[in-house]
Design a protein around this motif. Structure first.
Motif, PDB file in Angstrom:
ATOM      1  N   VAL A  48       0.852  -1.176   0.000  1.00 54.98           N
ATOM      2  CA  VAL A  48       0.000   0.000   0.000  1.00 54.98           C
ATOM      3  C   VAL A  48       0.892   1.231   0.000  1.00 54.98           C
ATOM      4  CG1 VAL A  48      -1.775   1.267   1.263  1.00 54.98           C
ATOM      5  CG2 VAL A  48      -1.845  -1.217   1.195  1.00 54.98           C
ATOM      6  N   ASP A  49       0.585   2.187  -0.882  1.00 60.73           N
ATOM      7  CA  ASP A  49       1.377   3.406  -0.996  1.00 60.73           C
ATOM      8  C   ASP A  49       0.451   4.571  -1.320  1.00 60.73           C
ATOM      9  OD1 ASP A  49       3.659   5.067  -1.203  1.00 60.73           O
ATOM     10  OD2 ASP A  49       3.674   4.789  -3.377  1.00 60.73           O
ATOM     11  N   CYS A  50       0.367   5.525  -0.418  1.00 60.04           N
ATOM     12  CA  CYS A  50      -0.416   6.757  -0.633  1.00 60.04           C
ATOM     13  C   CYS A  50      -1.863   6.475  -1.038  1.00 60.04           C
ATOM     14  CB  CYS A  50       0.260   7.626  -1.681  1.00 60.04           C
ATOM     15  SG  CYS A  50       1.912   8.159  -1.216  1.00 60.04           S
ATOM     16  N   GLY A  51      -2.500   5.506  -0.404  1.00 57.05           N
ATOM     17  CA  GLY A  51      -3.903   5.212  -0.691  1.00 57.05           C
ATOM     18  C   GLY A  51      -4.132   4.343  -1.902  1.00 57.05           C
ATOM     19  N   ASN A  52      -3.073   3.829  -2.513  1.00 59.46           N
ATOM     20  CA  ASN A  52      -3.185   2.932  -3.661  1.00 59.46           C
ATOM     21  C   ASN A  52      -2.692   1.550  -3.260  1.00 59.46           C
ATOM     22  OD1 ASN A  52      -3.914   5.138  -5.364  1.00 59.46           O
ATOM     23  ND2 ASN A  52      -1.762   5.675  -5.517  1.00 59.46           N
ATOM     24  N   THR A  53      -3.190   0.526  -3.933  1.00 62.44           N
ATOM     25  CA  THR A  53      -2.715  -0.833  -3.702  1.00 62.44           C
ATOM     26  C   THR A  53      -1.831  -1.236  -4.872  1.00 62.44           C
ATOM     27  OG1 THR A  53      -4.654  -1.419  -2.393  1.00 62.44           O
ATOM     28  CG2 THR A  53      -3.434  -3.234  -3.387  1.00 62.44           C
ATOM     29  N   LEU A  54      -0.612  -1.674  -4.553  1.00 63.87           N
ATOM     30  CA  LEU A  54       0.341  -2.114  -5.556  1.00 63.87           C
ATOM     31  C   LEU A  54       0.302  -3.633  -5.629  1.00 63.87           C
ATOM     32  CD1 LEU A  54       3.364   0.142  -4.508  1.00 63.87           C
ATOM     33  CD2 LEU A  54       1.416   0.718  -5.972  1.00 63.87           C
ATOM     34  N   VAL A  55      -0.022  -4.153  -6.793  1.00 58.56           N
ATOM     35  CA  VAL A  55      -0.065  -5.591  -7.040  1.00 58.56           C
ATOM     36  C   VAL A  55       1.310  -5.963  -7.602  1.00 58.56           C
ATOM     37  CG1 VAL A  55      -1.187  -7.427  -8.352  1.00 58.56           C
ATOM     38  CG2 VAL A  55      -2.541  -5.499  -7.488  1.00 58.56           C
ATOM     39  N   CYS A  56       2.103  -6.686  -6.801  1.00 59.55           N
ATOM     40  CA  CYS A  56       3.487  -6.998  -7.158  1.00 59.55           C
ATOM     41  C   CYS A  56       3.659  -8.498  -7.345  1.00 59.55           C
ATOM     42  CB  CYS A  56       4.435  -6.509  -6.058  1.00 59.55           C
ATOM     43  SG  CYS A  56       4.264  -4.746  -5.713  1.00 59.55           S
ATOM     44  N   GLY A  57       4.766  -8.882  -7.937  1.00 58.52           N
ATOM     45  CA  GLY A  57       5.075 -10.296  -8.127  1.00 58.52           C
ATOM     46  C   GLY A  57       5.492 -10.955  -6.823  1.00 58.52           C
ATOM     47  N   PRO A  58       5.751 -12.261  -6.854  1.00 60.55           N
ATOM     48  CA  PRO A  58       6.089 -12.984  -5.632  1.00 60.55           C
ATOM     49  C   PRO A  58       7.477 -12.649  -5.078  1.00 60.55           C
ATOM     50  CG  PRO A  58       6.163 -14.451  -7.516  1.00 60.55           C
ATOM     51  CD  PRO A  58       5.624 -13.146  -8.004  1.00 60.55           C
ATOM     52  N   ASN A  59       8.392 -12.215  -5.930  1.00 58.40           N
ATOM     53  CA  ASN A  59       9.773 -11.990  -5.480  1.00 58.40           C
ATOM     54  C   ASN A  59      10.266 -10.584  -5.741  1.00 58.40           C
ATOM     55  OD1 ASN A  59      10.031 -14.801  -4.812  1.00 58.40           O
ATOM     56  ND2 ASN A  59      10.201 -15.191  -7.000  1.00 58.40           N
ATOM     57  N   ASP A  60       9.362  -9.651  -5.984  1.00 57.77           N
ATOM     58  CA  ASP A  60       9.773  -8.319  -6.385  1.00 57.77           C
ATOM     59  C   ASP A  60       8.723  -7.321  -5.920  1.00 57.77           C
ATOM     60  OD1 ASP A  60      10.835  -6.111  -7.648  1.00 57.77           O
ATOM     61  OD2 ASP A  60      10.676  -6.925  -9.672  1.00 57.77           O
ATOM     62  N   ALA A  61       9.156  -6.189  -5.391  1.00 53.54           N
ATOM     63  CA  ALA A  61       8.220  -5.154  -4.937  1.00 53.54           C
ATOM     64  C   ALA A  61       7.867  -4.167  -6.045  1.00 53.54           C
ATOM     65  CB  ALA A  61       8.800  -4.424  -3.735  1.00 53.54           C
ATOM     66  N   THR A  62       8.329  -4.432  -7.268  1.00 53.85           N
ATOM     67  CA  THR A  62       7.970  -3.582  -8.399  1.00 53.85           C
ATOM     68  C   THR A  62       6.539  -3.903  -8.810  1.00 53.85           C
ATOM     69  OG1 THR A  62      10.259  -3.622  -9.159  1.00 53.85           O
ATOM     70  CG2 THR A  62       8.591  -2.918 -10.746  1.00 53.85           C
ATOM     71  N   PRO A  63       5.662  -2.902  -8.876  1.00 49.57           N
ATOM     72  CA  PRO A  63       4.262  -3.195  -9.190  1.00 49.57           C
ATOM     73  C   PRO A  63       4.044  -3.681 -10.618  1.00 49.57           C
ATOM     74  CG  PRO A  63       4.579  -0.832  -8.852  1.00 49.57           C
ATOM     75  CD  PRO A  63       5.886  -1.489  -8.595  1.00 49.57           C
ATOM     76  N   LEU A  64       3.161  -4.664 -10.724  1.00 53.02           N
ATOM     77  CA  LEU A  64       2.656  -5.114 -12.018  1.00 53.02           C
ATOM     78  C   LEU A  64       1.452  -4.276 -12.403  1.00 53.02           C
ATOM     79  CD1 LEU A  64       2.714  -8.924 -11.200  1.00 53.02           C
ATOM     80  CD2 LEU A  64       4.388  -7.673 -12.571  1.00 53.02           C
ATOM     81  N   CYS A  65       0.724  -3.845 -11.373  1.00 56.70           N
ATOM     82  CA  CYS A  65      -0.497  -3.071 -11.559  1.00 56.70           C
ATOM     83  C   CYS A  65      -0.701  -2.220 -10.309  1.00 56.70           C
ATOM     84  CB  CYS A  65      -1.664  -4.025 -11.759  1.00 56.70           C
ATOM     85  SG  CYS A  65      -3.235  -3.227 -12.106  1.00 56.70           S
ATOM     86  N   PHE A 118      -2.795 -19.645   0.049  1.00 59.43           N
ATOM     87  CA  PHE A 118      -2.956 -19.038   1.355  1.00 59.43           C
ATOM     88  C   PHE A 118      -3.127 -20.060   2.481  1.00 59.43           C
ATOM     89  CE2 PHE A 118      -4.550 -15.841  -1.683  1.00 59.43           C
ATOM     90  CZ  PHE A 118      -3.531 -14.933  -1.496  1.00 59.43           C
ATOM     91  N   ALA A 119      -3.013 -21.328   2.188  1.00 65.54           N
ATOM     92  CA  ALA A 119      -3.139 -22.356   3.213  1.00 65.54           C
ATOM     93  C   ALA A 119      -1.739 -22.722   3.709  1.00 65.54           C
ATOM     94  CB  ALA A 119      -3.824 -23.603   2.641  1.00 65.54           C
ATOM     95  N   GLY A 120      -1.458 -22.356   4.920  1.00 68.46           N
ATOM     96  CA  GLY A 120      -0.202 -22.750   5.557  1.00 68.46           C
ATOM     97  C   GLY A 120       1.048 -22.197   4.896  1.00 68.46           C
ATOM     98  N   GLY A 121       0.947 -21.123   4.134  1.00 63.58           N
ATOM     99  CA  GLY A 121       2.117 -20.512   3.535  1.00 63.58           C
ATOM    100  C   GLY A 121       2.702 -21.283   2.368  1.00 63.58           C
ATOM    101  N   ASP A 122       1.984 -22.280   1.853  1.00 64.31           N
ATOM    102  CA  ASP A 122       2.461 -23.052   0.707  1.00 64.31           C
ATOM    103  C   ASP A 122       2.409 -22.177  -0.525  1.00 64.31           C
ATOM    104  OD1 ASP A 122       3.191 -24.940  -1.131  1.00 64.31           O
ATOM    105  OD2 ASP A 122       1.302 -26.063  -1.049  1.00 64.31           O
ATOM    106  N   GLU A 123       3.548 -21.901  -1.120  1.00 67.50           N
ATOM    107  CA  GLU A 123       3.627 -20.978  -2.244  1.00 67.50           C
ATOM    108  C   GLU A 123       3.784 -21.694  -3.566  1.00 67.50           C
ATOM    109  OE1 GLU A 123       6.710 -18.260  -1.232  1.00 67.50           O
ATOM    110  OE2 GLU A 123       5.674 -17.598   0.539  1.00 67.50           O
ATOM    111  N   THR A 124       3.262 -22.895  -3.696  1.00 64.28           N
ATOM    112  CA  THR A 124       3.358 -23.634  -4.949  1.00 64.28           C
ATOM    113  C   THR A 124       2.025 -23.714  -5.624  1.00 64.28           C
ATOM    114  OG1 THR A 124       3.025 -25.729  -3.804  1.00 64.28           O
ATOM    115  CG2 THR A 124       5.325 -24.986  -4.222  1.00 64.28           C
TER     116      THR A 124
END
Length: 124
Positions: A48-65, A118-124
């Protein structure tokens, strides 16, 4: 709280481009539930940045949207039917493309998911 957000009207990408994302406010993660014409990974992180939601990839904080005006930290929170402008920035080196986001559903239940990202942190 979990939100189902529909992204659409990115006509520059594909005439019928859309994506349906499931946003989890508690874990600050999202998963892709459906899409056409918008290339997204299966999941990623939310910032979240300045009232906007940044949709980022799994390994990068660069927004996709960037979901402009979708305030996940607000005391009132998003509401069903809320809409706003989305800036598509997944294609590096290309101009931003504008579309819209729309909150389709809000799930206030705290029941854990049976399986998946989102179940138990399984990221596969």
């Amino acid at each position: 709280m979990r939100l189902t957000v529909h992204l659409d009207t990115f006509n520059c990408v594909h005439p019928m481009a859309f994506a349906i994302l499931w946003l989890d406010e508690d874990t600050r993660r999202w998963s892709r539930e459906g899409h056409l014409g918008l290339e997204l990974p299966e999941w990623g992180s939310l910032h979240v940045d300045c009232g906007n939601t940044l949709v980022c990839g799994p390994n990068d904080a660069t927004p996709l949207c960037v979901l402009e005006g979708l305030e996940l930290n607000g005391c009132d929170g998003p509401f069903e039917g809320e809409t706003g402008r989305a800036q598509w920035c997944a294609k590096r080196g290309r101009a931003l493309m504008t579309g819209h986001w729309h909150v389709q559903c809000i799930d206030h239940e705290q029941a854990p998911p049976e399986h998946g990202l989102f179940a138990g942190g399984d990221e596969t």
